[in-house]
Scaffold this motif. Structure first.
Motif, PDB file in Angstrom:
ATOM      1  N   VAL A 229      10.255   0.173  -1.506  1.00 54.03           N
ATOM      2  CA  VAL A 229       9.567  -0.484  -1.154  1.00 54.03           C
ATOM      3  C   VAL A 229      11.095  -0.987  -0.346  1.00 54.03           C
ATOM      4  O   VAL A 229      11.667  -1.316  -0.117  1.00 54.03           O
ATOM      5  CB  VAL A 229       9.691  -1.855  -1.854  1.00 54.03           C
ATOM      6  CG1 VAL A 229       9.131  -2.526  -1.280  1.00 54.03           C
ATOM      7  CG2 VAL A 229       8.124  -1.018  -2.781  1.00 54.03           C
ATOM      8  N   GLY A 345       1.881  -1.532   1.966  1.00 53.11           N
ATOM      9  CA  GLY A 345       1.430  -0.378   1.413  1.00 53.11           C
ATOM     10  C   GLY A 345       2.323   0.941   1.809  1.00 53.11           C
ATOM     11  O   GLY A 345       2.867   0.971   2.568  1.00 53.11           O
ATOM     12  N   PRO A 346       1.495   2.472   1.981  1.00 51.08           N
ATOM     13  CA  PRO A 346       1.922   3.658   1.962  1.00 51.08           C
ATOM     14  C   PRO A 346       3.390   3.415   3.808  1.00 51.08           C
ATOM     15  O   PRO A 346       2.399   2.537   4.783  1.00 51.08           O
ATOM     16  CB  PRO A 346       1.297   4.684   1.947  1.00 51.08           C
ATOM     17  CG  PRO A 346       0.138   3.924   1.071  1.00 51.08           C
ATOM     18  CD  PRO A 346      -0.156   2.476   1.039  1.00 51.08           C
ATOM     19  N   TYR A 355       7.078   2.362   0.204  1.00 52.61           N
ATOM     20  CA  TYR A 355       6.282   1.178   0.474  1.00 52.61           C
ATOM     21  C   TYR A 355       6.662   0.675   1.667  1.00 52.61           C
ATOM     22  O   TYR A 355       7.951   0.694   2.045  1.00 52.61           O
ATOM     23  CB  TYR A 355       4.995   0.778  -1.138  1.00 52.61           C
ATOM     24  CG  TYR A 355       5.225   1.786  -1.687  1.00 52.61           C
ATOM     25  CD1 TYR A 355       3.155   1.821  -1.597  1.00 52.61           C
ATOM     26  CD2 TYR A 355       5.410   2.381  -2.621  1.00 52.61           C
ATOM     27  CE1 TYR A 355       2.666   2.809  -2.200  1.00 52.61           C
ATOM     28  CE2 TYR A 355       4.913   2.996  -3.643  1.00 52.61           C
ATOM     29  CZ  TYR A 355       3.766   3.233  -3.301  1.00 52.61           C
ATOM     30  OH  TYR A 355       3.301   3.683  -4.082  1.00 52.61           O
ATOM     31  N   LEU A 375       1.102  -4.553  -3.674  1.00 53.50           N
ATOM     32  CA  LEU A 375       2.699  -3.584  -3.803  1.00 53.50           C
ATOM     33  C   LEU A 375       2.353  -2.704  -5.163  1.00 53.50           C
ATOM     34  O   LEU A 375       1.946  -1.989  -5.344  1.00 53.50           O
ATOM     35  CB  LEU A 375       3.796  -3.522  -3.272  1.00 53.50           C
ATOM     36  CG  LEU A 375       4.010  -2.764  -1.906  1.00 53.50           C
ATOM     37  CD1 LEU A 375       5.408  -3.952  -1.054  1.00 53.50           C
ATOM     38  CD2 LEU A 375       2.925  -2.208  -1.259  1.00 53.50           C
ATOM     39  N   GLN A 378      -1.009  -0.975  -6.163  1.00 53.88           N
ATOM     40  CA  GLN A 378      -0.465  -0.108  -5.963  1.00 53.88           C
ATOM     41  C   GLN A 378       0.983   1.393  -6.756  1.00 53.88           C
ATOM     42  O   GLN A 378       0.182   2.589  -6.973  1.00 53.88           O
ATOM     43  CB  GLN A 378      -0.360   0.446  -4.302  1.00 53.88           C
ATOM     44  CG  GLN A 378      -1.350  -0.337  -3.017  1.00 53.88           C
ATOM     45  CD  GLN A 378      -1.090   0.216  -1.811  1.00 53.88           C
ATOM     46  OE1 GLN A 378       0.255  -0.246  -1.658  1.00 53.88           O
ATOM     47  NE2 GLN A 378      -2.060  -0.064  -1.061  1.00 53.88           N
TER      48      GLN A 378
END
Ligand code: FES
Length: 507
Positions: A229, A345-346, A355, A375, A378
Motif C-alpha cells: 500500500v 484502490g489499485p 494499492y 483497502l 480489497q
C-alpha cells in the motif's frame, strides 16, 4: 505569537511527542507492506493486522508527524461544498456512497477510541460550512439539500454559535474532533501489540511489483510482501501518473488560547476569504481555557509570501476572537484531486497487489480511516460498496475532470518554464535566514544564508520531475510548486513525491 515571524511548530506534535520506532535494518517478510505512517497508512495497517495479516509500516521520518501531525483534525463528512457537486458529477448514488463511506469512517474511529480507551480529547460537535456573502446563500441551501439527500443529518441554518453574523450555513450534527497525534500514537501501539512492524527513518527507494512484491529501502534492507500500500500523501510510486491529477495546496495555521466561555461550540469552515477554518480543543487542566485553531490562506507550495499570509490569518483570528492569545503557527499541506474525490484502490490498471491512498483534499481524518477500511476489504477479498467511487482507475470521471486536469497541467507547465525565466538576485544581498534561487555557471542554485552568515547551496532542480523550487521564508524550506515536494535548507526531503535530496552544490 512569536515576533520573528517563524513557525513555532505544530501544537499536536509538541503535546504528544510519542514513541520511537527503530529503522529497518534487516530484510523482512510480511503479508502487507504499508509505505507511509500517516493516518491512511496507520489505519490501513491496523485494520489489516486485526484481520490477521502480518504488516510492516515503513515511514521515512516519524509516524503521525507529517501532514497528519499538522492537520486541524476535524473528523466530519461535511467537506465544505462537495455534495451538490458530487450529485451533478457522480449522480445521487455517488453522493450517497461518499456520505456513507465518510460517516462510517467517523463511527469506526469513535468505536476505536472507546474500545481502546484512547485519551485523545474526542468531542462530538456539529460541523458548519458558512458564508458571510448573502450572494452565496443559494449555494449553501443547495449544499444542505444535497447533503441531506445523500443521507447526512444536514440542514440550512443562520445561527452557528460563531461570534459574528453569517449569511447562512450548512450544519451537519454529530461530527467530531480530536487530538490527531494522541489518537494515532495509541493506534500504532495497538498495531505493534498485535504483531505489526513499525519502522521510522526508513525511506523506501524502489517497488518491484512481482509475486511477491519487493520494497527496497535506503537502509539496504528489503521487505518482501504479497501486497503493498502506497500511503505517502503524494504517491512516491506512480506508474499511472496520478500526480498529474493532483494539485498540492499548502495552508497556514495559527493557534492560541481563549476563555472557555468564548468557545463557539462547533467546527467551522468557509470558502470565503481564501478559506477560514475554526475549531477549538481542550486546553490545560482546570477547564478555564480552550485552544483556538484557525486555518486558512492556502497557496501553492513555493509561491506567495508566507509571512504575510500568517499575519493576515493572525489578524483575522484576533479580529473575530478578540480574547485569543496566539501562541502557535504552523502549516499543513493537502492534495486536491481534479474531480475532488480521493484516489483509493489499485495503484494502476495492471496492478494486482499494489494499492494507493491519496488526494484527501484536506479531509484526511475521515478520508484516512475510510481508506484503511476500503483497502483492507480489497486486500482481504471482501466486498466494499464504495470501491468504484474511489477507484483511482476511474475513466469516465477523468473525462468530466478534463478542464480541471488541463488547468492543473497548464499550471505545472507555467512553473516549469516560467520559473526558469525569473531574474536572479545577487547572492551578496541575501540577508541571514533568507533563501533565493540564483543563476551560476548556467545552473540554477537554491542558496540559503543561515543565521551565522554561511551560505548553503543545492541544485534548485526538484528531484521529482525537474521543476524549480522556491524558498518559503516563514518555514525556511525549499518548495516545489509543481507537485508540492519540500526540502530543508540542506536539500533533504521533508515531503514527497520526491524521494531524493536536492543535489549539493558549491558556491
Ligand atoms: Fe514534481 Fe517537484 S514535485 S517536479
Amino acid at each position: 505569537m512569536t515576533d520573528n515571524q517563524q513557525v513555532s511548530g505544530s501544537y499536536w506534535i509538541q503535546t504528544a511527542p510519542g514513541d520511537r520506532y527503530p529503522a529497518l535494518t534487516d530484510d523482512l517478510d510480511v503479508d502487507v507492506a504499508v509505505i507511509g505512517g500517516g493516518i491512511a497508512g496507520l489505519c490501513t495497517a491496523r485494520e489489516l493486522a486485526r484481520a490477521g495479516r502480518s504488516v510492516a509500516v515503513l515511514e521515512a521520518g516519524r509516524i503521525a508527524a507529517g501532514v497528519t501531525g499538522h492537520t486541524t483534525a476535524k473528523i466530519t463528512a461535511l467537506h465544505t461544498l462537495v455534495y451538490d457537486k458530487l450529485r451533478r458529477t457522480r449522480g445521487a448514488e455517488g453522493a450517497r456512497l461518499y456520505a456513507r463511506s465518510q460517516a462510517e469512517a467517523i463511527e469506526h474511529t469513535a468505536d476505536l477510541v472507546s474500545e481502546l480507551g484512547i485519551d485523545c480529547d474526542w468531542e462530538r460537535r456539529s460541523a458548519y460550512t458558512f458564508v458571510r456573502d448573502a450572494g452565496r446563500v443559494e449555494e449553501l441551501r443547495a449544499e444542505a439539500r444535497a447533503a441531506r439527500e445523500a443521507g447526512l443529518p444536514a440542514s440550512f441554518v443562520t445561527d452557528t454559535g460563531l461570534p459574528f453574523p453569517v449569511a447562512g450555513a450548512v450544519e451537519v450534527t454529530g461530527q467530531a474532533q480530536f487530538h490527531p497525534r494522541a489518537y494515532l500514537l495509541a493506534l500504532a501501539r495497538d498495531l505493534a501489540a498485535h504483531g505489526g512492524h513499525i519502522h521510522e527513518d526508513t525511506t523506501v527507494l524502489g517497488l518491484d511489483e512481482g509475486e511477491p512484491c519487493r520494497v527496497s529501502t535506503a537502509n539496504g534492507a528489503t521487505v518482501t510482501a504479497r501486497d503493498v500500500v502506497v500511503a505517502t500523501h503524494y504517491p512516491v510510486f506512480d506508474r499511472a501518473l496520478l500526480f498529474a491529477r493532483l494539485s498540492p495546496r499548502r495552508e497556514l495555521v495559527v493557534a492560541g488560547t481563549l476563555p472557555a466561555g468564548r468557545d463557539p461550540g462547533g467546527m467551522y469552515i468557509t470558502p470565503d476569504e481564501n478559506t477560514r477554518s475554526v475549531r477549538t480543543a481542550p486546553y490545560g487542566e482546570d477547564g478555564t481555557r480552550r485552544l483556538l485553531v484557525v486555518t486558512g490562506e492556502h497557496f501553492t507550495p513555493g509561491t506567495g509570501d508566507t509571512r504575510a499570509g500568517f499575519e493576515r490569518l493572525a489578524a483575522w483570528a484576533r479580529e473575530h476572537f478578540p480574547d485569543v492569545e496566539l501562541t502557535h503557527r504552523w502549516a499543513t499541506q493537502d492534495t486536491t484531486p481534479t474531480d475532488t474525490v480521493p484516489l483509493v484502490g489499485p495503484l494502476h490498471h495492471g496492478a494486482r497487489h499494489a494499492y494507493v491512498a491519496t488526494g484527501f483534499n484536506g479531509w484526511g481524518m475521515s478520508g484516512g480511516m475510510m481508506a484503511g477500511l476500503l483497502l483492507t476489504a480489497q486486500i482481504t477479498g471482501e466486498e466494499c460498496a464504495w470501491s468504484g467511487l474511489y477507484d483511482p482507475r476511474r475513466l469516465k470521471p477523468a473525462v468530466r475532470e478534463a478542464p480541471s486536469f488541463l488547468r492543473t497541467q497548464a499550471e505545472v507547465a507555467r512553473h516549469f518554464v516560467g520559473d526558469r525565466l525569473r531574474p536572479s538576485p545577487p547572492v551578496e544581498s541575501l540577508p541571514p535566514g533568507e533563501g533565493a534561487v540564483v543563476r551560476a555557471d548556467g545552473h540554477r542554485l537554491a542558496v540559503y544564508r543561515d543565521e551565522d552568515g554561511s551560505l548553503h547551496a543545492v541544485s534548485a532542480r526538484c528531484t521529482h520531475l525537474g521543476c524549480l523550487v522556491d524558498f518559503n521564508a516563514a518555514e525556511r524550506a525549499w518548495e516545489c510548486p509543481c507537485h508540492g515536494s519540500r526540502f530543508d535548507t540542506d536539500g533533504k526531503v521533508i515531503q514527497g513525491p520526491a524521494t531524493k535530496p536536492l543535489e549539493q552544490r558549491e558556491i
